[in-house]
Write a protein that holds these residues in place. Structure first.
Motif, PDB file in Angstrom:
ATOM      1  N   VAL A  57       0.810  -1.209   0.157  1.00 18.21           N
ATOM      2  CA  VAL A  57       0.093   0.031  -0.079  1.00 18.21           C
ATOM      3  C   VAL A  57       0.823   1.100   0.107  1.00 18.21           C
ATOM      4  O   VAL A  57       1.856   1.164   0.771  1.00 18.21           O
ATOM      5  N   THR A  58       0.467   2.329  -1.008  1.00 22.18           N
ATOM      6  CA  THR A  58       1.253   3.479  -0.698  1.00 22.18           C
ATOM      7  C   THR A  58       0.090   4.608   0.159  1.00 22.18           C
ATOM      8  O   THR A  58      -1.081   4.723  -0.773  1.00 22.18           O
ATOM      9  N   PHE A  59       0.672   5.260   0.811  1.00 22.95           N
ATOM     10  CA  PHE A  59      -0.111   6.243   1.757  1.00 22.95           C
ATOM     11  C   PHE A  59       0.486   7.484   1.317  1.00 22.95           C
ATOM     12  O   PHE A  59       1.797   7.639   1.101  1.00 22.95           O
ATOM     13  N   GLN A  60      -0.583   8.509   1.146  1.00 23.99           N
ATOM     14  CA  GLN A  60       0.209   9.958   0.910  1.00 23.99           C
ATOM     15  C   GLN A  60      -0.485  10.717   2.054  1.00 23.99           C
ATOM     16  O   GLN A  60      -1.611  10.502   2.445  1.00 23.99           O
ATOM     17  N   ALA A  61       0.489  11.387   2.659  1.00 24.18           N
ATOM     18  CA  ALA A  61      -0.004  12.454   3.921  1.00 24.18           C
ATOM     19  C   ALA A  61       1.088  13.570   3.995  1.00 24.18           C
ATOM     20  O   ALA A  61       2.018  13.556   3.343  1.00 24.18           O
ATOM     21  N   THR A  62       0.542  14.406   4.914  1.00 26.19           N
ATOM     22  CA  THR A  62       1.189  15.700   4.868  1.00 26.19           C
ATOM     23  C   THR A  62       1.814  15.561   6.585  1.00 26.19           C
ATOM     24  O   THR A  62       1.087  15.248   7.479  1.00 26.19           O
ATOM     25  N   HIS A  63       2.963  15.473   6.685  1.00 24.88           N
ATOM     26  CA  HIS A  63       3.991  15.776   7.739  1.00 24.88           C
ATOM     27  C   HIS A  63       4.620  16.906   7.715  1.00 24.88           C
ATOM     28  O   HIS A  63       5.367  16.834   6.910  1.00 24.88           O
ATOM     29  N   PHE A  64       4.797  17.724   8.771  1.00 18.98           N
ATOM     30  CA  PHE A  64       5.733  18.535   8.973  1.00 18.98           C
ATOM     31  C   PHE A  64       5.446  19.561   7.578  1.00 18.98           C
ATOM     32  O   PHE A  64       6.641  20.077   7.124  1.00 18.98           O
ATOM     33  N   LEU A  65       4.349  19.725   7.305  1.00 23.42           N
ATOM     34  CA  LEU A  65       3.979  20.659   6.358  1.00 23.42           C
ATOM     35  C   LEU A  65       4.518  20.220   4.884  1.00 23.42           C
ATOM     36  O   LEU A  65       4.471  20.818   3.914  1.00 23.42           O
ATOM     37  N   ILE A  66       4.837  18.876   4.514  1.00 24.04           N
ATOM     38  CA  ILE A  66       5.252  18.383   3.575  1.00 24.04           C
ATOM     39  C   ILE A  66       4.487  17.305   3.124  1.00 24.04           C
ATOM     40  O   ILE A  66       4.326  16.373   3.921  1.00 24.04           O
ATOM     41  N   ARG A  67       4.135  17.125   1.961  1.00 21.12           N
ATOM     42  CA  ARG A  67       3.381  16.062   1.339  1.00 21.12           C
ATOM     43  C   ARG A  67       4.335  15.047   1.026  1.00 21.12           C
ATOM     44  O   ARG A  67       5.185  15.076   0.268  1.00 21.12           O
ATOM     45  N   GLN A  68       4.245  13.839   1.721  1.00 17.49           N
ATOM     46  CA  GLN A  68       4.973  12.808   1.322  1.00 17.49           C
ATOM     47  C   GLN A  68       4.168  11.446   1.155  1.00 17.49           C
ATOM     48  O   GLN A  68       3.119  11.343   1.270  1.00 17.49           O
ATOM     49  N   LYS A  69       4.961  10.458   0.542  1.00 19.86           N
ATOM     50  CA  LYS A  69       4.311   9.248   0.233  1.00 19.86           C
ATOM     51  C   LYS A  69       5.143   8.091   1.016  1.00 19.86           C
ATOM     52  O   LYS A  69       6.488   8.246   1.117  1.00 19.86           O
ATOM     53  N   LEU A  70       4.562   7.098   1.244  1.00 19.97           N
ATOM     54  CA  LEU A  70       5.199   6.045   1.931  1.00 19.97           C
ATOM     55  C   LEU A  70       4.552   4.915   1.387  1.00 19.97           C
ATOM     56  O   LEU A  70       3.437   4.526   1.429  1.00 19.97           O
ATOM     57  N   THR A  71       5.513   3.816   0.742  1.00 15.38           N
ATOM     58  CA  THR A  71       4.970   2.573   0.319  1.00 15.38           C
ATOM     59  C   THR A  71       5.488   1.366   1.246  1.00 15.38           C
ATOM     60  O   THR A  71       6.617   1.437   1.676  1.00 15.38           O
ATOM     61  N   SER A  72       4.549   0.682   1.536  1.00 13.59           N
ATOM     62  CA  SER A  72       4.773  -0.694   2.614  1.00 13.59           C
ATOM     63  C   SER A  72       4.371  -1.806   2.127  1.00 13.59           C
ATOM     64  O   SER A  72       3.337  -1.981   1.444  1.00 13.59           O
ATOM     65  N   LYS A  73       4.999  -2.681   2.644  1.00 14.91           N
ATOM     66  CA  LYS A  73       4.826  -4.302   1.900  1.00 14.91           C
ATOM     67  C   LYS A  73       4.471  -5.043   3.342  1.00 14.91           C
ATOM     68  O   LYS A  73       5.275  -4.822   4.371  1.00 14.91           O
ATOM     69  N   ILE A  74       3.361  -5.893   3.298  1.00 18.15           N
ATOM     70  CA  ILE A  74       3.357  -6.813   4.546  1.00 18.15           C
ATOM     71  C   ILE A  74       4.267  -8.093   4.186  1.00 18.15           C
ATOM     72  O   ILE A  74       4.096  -8.915   3.224  1.00 18.15           O
ATOM     73  N   THR A  75       5.401  -8.158   5.020  1.00 16.53           N
ATOM     74  CA  THR A  75       6.176  -9.250   5.105  1.00 16.53           C
ATOM     75  C   THR A  75       6.062 -10.250   5.782  1.00 16.53           C
ATOM     76  O   THR A  75       6.723 -11.396   5.637  1.00 16.53           O
ATOM     77  N   GLU A  76       5.320 -10.232   7.031  1.00 20.48           N
ATOM     78  CA  GLU A  76       5.075 -11.189   7.907  1.00 20.48           C
ATOM     79  C   GLU A  76       3.516 -11.012   8.081  1.00 20.48           C
ATOM     80  O   GLU A  76       2.930 -10.146   8.520  1.00 20.48           O
ATOM     81  N   TYR A  77       2.899 -12.328   8.577  1.00 14.97           N
ATOM     82  CA  TYR A  77       1.521 -12.295   8.691  1.00 14.97           C
ATOM     83  C   TYR A  77       0.912 -13.842   9.326  1.00 14.97           C
ATOM     84  O   TYR A  77       1.445 -14.652   8.634  1.00 14.97           O
ATOM     85  N   GLU A  78       0.657 -13.578  10.690  1.00 15.09           N
ATOM     86  CA  GLU A  78       0.226 -14.762  11.305  1.00 15.09           C
ATOM     87  C   GLU A  78      -1.145 -14.263  12.000  1.00 15.09           C
ATOM     88  O   GLU A  78      -1.443 -13.835  13.194  1.00 15.09           O
ATOM     89  N   ARG A  79      -2.402 -14.618  11.316  1.00 11.40           N
ATOM     90  CA  ARG A  79      -3.749 -14.098  11.781  1.00 11.40           C
ATOM     91  C   ARG A  79      -4.140 -15.030  12.976  1.00 11.40           C
ATOM     92  O   ARG A  79      -3.855 -15.997  12.956  1.00 11.40           O
TER      93      ARG A  79
END
Length: 159
Positions: A57-79
């Motif tokens: 998932v790639t999230f876009q958000a504004t932190h410290f007045l700067i619009r940023q993008k962060l892409t994360s991957k689910i690397t471990e999963y044990e429901r």
């Protein structure tokens, strides 16, 4: 290497573990439970519903007045006990977020372990310790409290 920063939080939720686990990995719930002023939204990858192992998932958000993008991957999963997301692209040098769930007498203890490193060498190291550690802890605590409210309201409605 100057070292990684670790932020830990936990919250006890009066709802079953499966319920809490699924809410925590729900993309829409995520964007609804973070700080409103960041205007965070999912813009790529899994942008709705529940994220699963191997998905990004790639999230876009504004932190410290700067619009940023962060892409994360689910690397471990044990429901329903654990999922881990790791940054593959974004403003940090590295970021790993463990979401841990434990059952306690019908309630759920939700823990976060966030380990990150800022870029920019010594300047990043100073920024991590003076600003980012406290900021990230507040961010997680706010989100977790909002998730707790939502989980407990939804679980009560199901009774």
């Amino acid at each position: 290497m100057l070292g990684l920063v670790t932020v830990k939080t936990e919250v006890l939720i009066n709802a079953p573990i499966h319920h809490c686990f699924d809410l925590a990995r729900n993309i829409e719930v995520h964007t609804q439970t973070v700080w409103k002023h960041t205007k965070e939204r999912a813009i790529a990858g899994t942008i709705e519903g529940m994220i699963n192992k191997g998905e990004t998932v790639t999230f876009q958000a504004t932190h410290f007045l700067i619009r940023q993008k962060l892409t994360s991957k689910i690397t471990e999963y044990e429901r329903p006990y654990l999922f881990v997301d790791e940054m593959s692209k974004g403003a940090f040098k590295s970021l790993r977020h463990e979401h841990i769930f434990e059952e306690h007498d019908g309630m759920t203890l939700m823990k976060d372990i966030l380990v990150f490193e800022a870029p920019f060498g010594l300047i990043g190291w100073i920024t991590e310790r003076l600003i980012l550690k406290r900021y990230m802890k507040s961010f997680l605590e706010h989100r977790n409290n909002q998730l707790k409210i939502r989980a407990e309201e939804l679980f009560t409605d199901l009774d």
